[in-house]
Motif scaffolding. Structure first.
Motif, short mmCIF file in Angstrom:
data_model
loop_
_atom_site.label_atom_id
_atom_site.label_comp_id
_atom_site.label_asym_id
_atom_site.label_seq_id
_atom_site.Cartn_x
_atom_site.Cartn_y
_atom_site.Cartn_z
N LYS A 46 37.98 59.69 39.86
CA LYS A 46 37.99 58.98 38.60
C LYS A 46 39.58 59.08 38.40
N ASN A 47 39.92 60.20 38.53
CA ASN A 47 41.62 60.17 38.31
C ASN A 47 42.41 59.55 39.47
N ILE A 48 41.84 59.54 40.61
CA ILE A 48 42.33 58.67 41.59
C ILE A 48 42.10 57.11 41.44
N MET A 49 41.07 56.69 41.22
CA MET A 49 40.77 55.23 40.70
C MET A 49 41.98 55.14 39.60
N ILE A 50 42.15 55.82 38.64
CA ILE A 50 43.08 55.42 37.37
C ILE A 50 44.55 55.43 38.04
N LEU A 51 44.74 56.28 38.80
CA LEU A 51 46.01 56.11 39.54
C LEU A 51 46.27 55.18 40.30
N ASN A 52 45.30 54.59 40.83
CA ASN A 52 45.50 53.48 41.93
C ASN A 52 45.30 52.19 40.98
N LYS A 53 44.71 52.31 39.97
CA LYS A 53 44.93 51.02 39.21
C LYS A 53 46.24 51.05 38.33
N GLN A 54 46.93 52.34 38.18
CA GLN A 54 48.14 52.28 37.50
C GLN A 54 49.16 52.05 38.62
N ARG A 55 49.09 52.16 39.73
CA ARG A 55 49.80 51.80 40.84
C ARG A 55 49.84 50.42 41.08
N LEU A 56 48.75 49.87 41.04
CA LEU A 56 48.57 48.23 41.39
C LEU A 56 49.12 47.49 40.15
N ALA A 57 49.01 48.12 38.86
CA ALA A 57 49.75 47.44 37.74
C ALA A 57 51.21 47.70 37.80
N VAL A 114 52.91 47.92 40.66
CA VAL A 114 53.14 46.76 41.89
C VAL A 114 53.31 45.45 41.06
N ASP A 115 52.15 45.10 40.37
CA ASP A 115 52.23 43.80 39.96
C ASP A 115 53.31 43.61 38.79
N GLU A 116 53.48 44.59 38.27
CA GLU A 116 54.73 44.55 37.07
C GLU A 116 55.83 44.24 37.79
N LEU A 117 56.37 45.33 38.96
CA LEU A 117 57.22 45.09 39.94
C LEU A 117 57.46 43.63 40.41
N GLU A 118 56.51 43.14 40.92
CA GLU A 118 56.39 41.71 41.59
C GLU A 118 56.94 40.67 40.46
N GLN A 119 56.20 41.00 39.24
CA GLN A 119 56.58 39.85 37.99
C GLN A 119 57.83 40.05 37.53
#
Length: 460
Positions: free
Chosen positions: A76-87, A89-94
């Protein structure tokens, strides 16, 4: 007794407490007892083993459950971290995209500002001049001060791009203060020409007059002239073509049919040319029609406009070198100017008439009273009386008689049908130009001819 005697007998002596007893133990019993004891011990050990196994199983299950819970929590923590990482990355791309768009917008604005400075140099020039008109009409400066301000702007057009654009968003007083800071550079030497006309491309185009007005004005400004245009504010005008369109917030009255009538005055820039639009208030229907020409009251409409144009010029303190009028629709400006307006600060102004359309504008003499002219004075053969219809006045003839110079634009005529006697009398005024400005040769020829006409007017 015999059965008993046959069995082997074992004597077992044991002391139990204080008394002695003798037990006779049968071997079978002993064996059975031993087996029983063994079974009891086995059951005990089995039960103990089962208990031990049960406890071990519970312990393993608990550990397995703990491990599974930890795994699930970790997952669960890995999934949360992955979501945060993806977010992230998306924020950085934006952010990168926003940065690129911002840089692109900055470059675009810089490019546009350079284009605006280059393209709208004349627009800025005219906006300043038209704001001076507003100052006069609103009473901020008098006619003498306005004349000085216009001269200042006119003489410094080449240096006009340094004028701060933000000042134009402020009041007339701030603009006036900024105008006085101009340096003595880049003077313009051409004449000041005002067209009073009924068409101008691309605002309103019916006849060749529209493209002629715009083409000639642009060509003359390139030669150093200061050219502006006054038009009726038709309801069919393409207002999107006007840069910086604004209404002068002041009363502007003109004479018509024995009374003063209010007008709304609009200023803007078209193709680098300063444009003023006149909109009647009381006679609002005059220019709120589907067509520009072709109505029974055309003389009334354009006589009103011509008089209102002169009233506006006089009130705003303009002092043009040349009033350029066109065809019969604004030819009435000629007699109006010399009979009514020449002594209203316009003593140095002269009149040039261009004839492209040979319609004469025949009306009864009493119609002249509408715009303040005296029919008795003008209904004469040497003035406005028509050469072939003596009961009418000929407005185009009046333009010829009362203009300082006349340009006839025609590809097939060297005269105006019906006005031959008048043109013979005023032959020294005449210039002939090709009809139209369709190519660069015609445009250059037409411009050169008008420069000659303007120069000859100024030398009168």
């Amino acid at each position: 007794m015999q059965a008993t005697a046959n069995l082997p007998t074992i004597w077992n002596l044991s002391l139990r407490g204080s008394s002695s007893k003798v037990h006779i133990v049968n071997p079978r019993h002993r064996k059975s007892h031993a087996l029983h004891c063994l079974r009891s011990e086995g059951h005990e050990e089995f039960d103990n083993s089962q208990k031990s196994l049960g406890q071990s199983s519970i312990t393993k299950e608990a550990k397995h459950k703990d491990i599974w819970n930890l795994f699930r929590e970790a997952q669960k923590n890995i999934m949360i971290l992955n979501k945060q990482r993806l977010a992230a990355v998306d924020e950085l791309e934006q952010l990168k995209k926003d940065k690129e768009e911002l840089l692109e917008r900055i470059n675009q604005l810089e490019a546009e500002s350079q284009i605006v400075i280059k393209k709208d140099k004349s627009s800025l020039f005219w906006e300043l001049l038209l704001r001076i008109d507003s100052m006069v009409i609103n009473g901020l400066v008098n006619i003498e001060e306005a004349s000085s301000m216009r001269k200042l702007v006119k003489e410094h057009e080449a240096n006009i791009s340094v004028f701060p654009l933000d000042v134009l968003q402020q009041g007339d007083a701030e603009i006036l203060a900024e105008l006085r800071r101009f340096t003595n550079k880049g003077k313009r030497n051409g004449l000041h020409v005002i067209h009073i006309c009924t068409e101008m491309a691309p605002l309103v185009s019916v006849e060749p007059l529209a493209s002629y007005i715009t083409g000639l004005s642009c060509a003359l400004q390139e030669e150093g002239y200061m050219v502006e245009v006054i038009l009726p504010k038709y309801s069919t005008l393409d207002l999107d073509e006007i840069e910086g369109l604004r209404e002068i917030e002041a009363d502007a009255y003109s004479y018509f049919d024995g009374q003063l009538h209010a007008n709304r005055i609009w200023n803007g820039v078209v193709s680098g040319i300063g444009v003023t639009l006149i909109q009647p208030v009381y006679y609002s229907s005059m220019f709120s029609r589907d067509k520009v020409y072709g109505y029974q009251d055309d003389f009334d409409r354009f006589a009103y406009f011509s008089r209102a144009s002169l009233d506006y010029i006089a009130k705003s303190g303009k002092q043009p070198d040349v009033l350029h009028i066109h065809n019969w629709q604004t030819a009435i400006v000629g007699p109006l100017f010399w009979d009514v307006f020449v002594n209203q600060g316009l003593e140095g102004t002269r009149i040039l008439l261009t004839c492209q359309d040979f319609d004469k504008g025949l009306v009864p003499p009493e119609k002249l009273e509408l715009c303040g002219l005296d029919p008795a004075e003008l209904h004469r053969l040497d003035r406005l009386q028509d050469n072939t219809n003596p009961h009418f006045v000929n407005i185009l003839k009046g333009g010829v008689v009362y203009s300082n110079k006349v340009v006839i634009m025609s590809s097939s005529h060297s005269s105006i049908p019906g006005l031959e006697p008048t043109l013979a009398i005023h032959k020294d005024k005449l210039f002939f130009a090709p009809f139209g400005m369709d190519n660069s040769m015609e445009k250059d020829l037409c411009c050169d001819l008008h420069v000659s006409a303007y120069t000859s007017i100024k030398n009168l």
